[in-house]
Design an enzyme around this catalytic site. Structure first.
Site, PDB file in Angstrom:
ATOM      1  CG  HIS A 100      -1.677  -1.237   1.431  1.00 48.54           C
ATOM      2  ND1 HIS A 100      -2.597  -1.700   0.523  1.00 48.54           N
ATOM      3  CD2 HIS A 100      -1.652  -2.140   2.441  1.00 48.54           C
ATOM      4  CE1 HIS A 100      -3.120  -2.835   0.967  1.00 48.54           C
ATOM      5  NE2 HIS A 100      -2.566  -3.124   2.127  1.00 48.54           N
ATOM      6  CD  GLU A 118      -2.632  -3.781   6.040  1.00 51.01           C
ATOM      7  OE1 GLU A 118      -3.187  -4.880   6.220  1.00 51.01           O
ATOM      8  OE2 GLU A 118      -2.558  -3.222   4.930  1.00 51.01           O
ATOM      9  CG  HIS A 176       1.181  -6.722   3.442  1.00 51.16           C
ATOM     10  ND1 HIS A 176       1.398  -5.448   2.957  1.00 51.16           N
ATOM     11  CD2 HIS A 176      -0.174  -6.897   3.405  1.00 51.16           C
ATOM     12  CE1 HIS A 176       0.243  -4.877   2.661  1.00 51.16           C
ATOM     13  NE2 HIS A 176      -0.734  -5.740   2.922  1.00 51.16           N
ATOM     14  NE  ARG A 196      -5.696  -7.931  -5.718  1.00 55.08           N
ATOM     15  CZ  ARG A 196      -6.647  -7.273  -6.349  1.00 55.08           C
ATOM     16  NH1 ARG A 196      -6.425  -6.826  -7.578  1.00 55.08           N
ATOM     17  NH2 ARG A 196      -7.816  -7.063  -5.786  1.00 55.08           N
TER      18      ARG A 196
END
Length: 322
Positions: A100, A118, A176, A196
């Site tokens: 991200h 996150e 991740h 992605r």
């Protein structure tokens, strides 16, 4: 706002989900086979949490922010939308390898968005489950690009073997993926921007693969972070533990069997029960049960509340802004 707010969950059906949101957490899922996510607290465009009950029932989180921002967030927090997003994830299959962007990059996108930092709290993990968290030491953009082109992205990723109660912090720019066999609570910035790198060569029921964004992912990756390890809990004066503290949010853990004082500093809190059951009490003797899987938003104007744990196995996560 003189009571905790409960919201209707928003469910997402993806190819990697299953049915544990219902069978384990008690969520009111339907009959479909693959419920991947339950969005508990969200204010992101058309994705809106709706108040489930009480005098504000039917209002969206965006509505509340527009009419009562200071009561909801606290006078010191100036946001045009609720800044955090809380979700549960049922990872029956491995998720895509992704990354991200940070705030600066995301603000330049069309349309602009927040970046996405996150954190994951592991509720349950099957034996042999893995988490892919960060790049192996020494991996740079050339190595990452070559691994993606060869279909061997996992070769350059650092892996962890999680257990229930582990916590992983994933700042923006960290490559991740959550592995299969995991039930996870995730707190993040209110963003839905994902690039992605690799999706394990999967296709959906119609035979379509999901799009990849390799160039953007390689551009936004932070190559200085290296491998990510589990968070080390730090004791809090309130009796809980701080699992994550960063400039975007904090994540605390409270265990059952005792009472904890939460809030009272003029800022909102989010509570969610990941094990067992609890209750919250406030004001003149008012209280609310918090069963397993239940999430509540404590408005800033509510003041301090008492979090009452159930048995010793109860775990309640508490999140807010620094």
């Amino acid at each position: 706002m003189q009571a905790p707010l409960r919201f209707q969950p928003l469910f997402r059906e993806y190819i990697w989900g299953a049915r544990r949101l219902g069978s384990v957490l008690g969520k009111p899922i339907g009959d479909a086979p693959r419920y991947a996510e339950s969005w508990e607290i969200v204010d992101h465009g058309e994705d809106q949490s709706i108040v489930a009950d009480g005098p504000l029932a039917g209002q969206s989180l965006s509505d509340l922010l527009r009419t009562s921002a200071a009561d909801l967030l606290g006078a010191e927090l100036a946001c045009d939308r609720f800044p955090l997003l809380l979700k549960y994830l049922d990872c029956d299959r491995v998720l895509s390898v992704q990354v991200h962007p940070d705030d600066a990059y995301a603000q330049k996108m069309t349309p602009p968005d927040l970046g996405k930092t996150e954190a994951w709290y592991i509720i349950a993990a099957d034996p042999g489950s893995l988490i892919y968290a960060g790049l192996k030491a020494g991996v740079g953009p050339d190595e990452l690009r070559a691994a993606c082109a060869a279909g061997r992205t996992e070769d350059v990723l650092h892996t962890l073997q999680p257990s229930a109660g582990d916590c992983v912090f994933i700042p923006a720019g960290t490559v991740h993926a959550l592995g299969s066999g995991l039930l996870v609570a995730e707190i993040q910035q209110s963003s839905d921007t994902t690039f992605r790198l690799f999706d394990w060569n999967r296709v959906d029921d119609a035979g379509n693969s999901r799009p990849l964004h390799v160039s953007q992912a390689i551009e936004v990756t932070d190559y200085g972070r290296g491998p990510v390890e589990f968070q080390k809990p730090q004791s809090l004066p309130t009796g809980g533990q701080r699992l994550v503290g960063c400039d975007k949010f904090f994540l605390d853990r409270y265990c059952g069997g005792s009472q904890h004082e939460v809030g009272g500093d003029g800022r909102f809190r989010i509570l969610t029960v990941v094990t067992g059951g609890a209750s919250v009490a406030w004001g003149g003797g008012q209280s609310m049960p918090l069963p397993l899987g239940q999430t509540v938003l404590l408005p800033a104007s509510l003041g301090q509340v008492q979090l009452l744990g159930g048995d010793a196995d109860t775990v309640v996560l508490c999140m807010g802004m620094p």
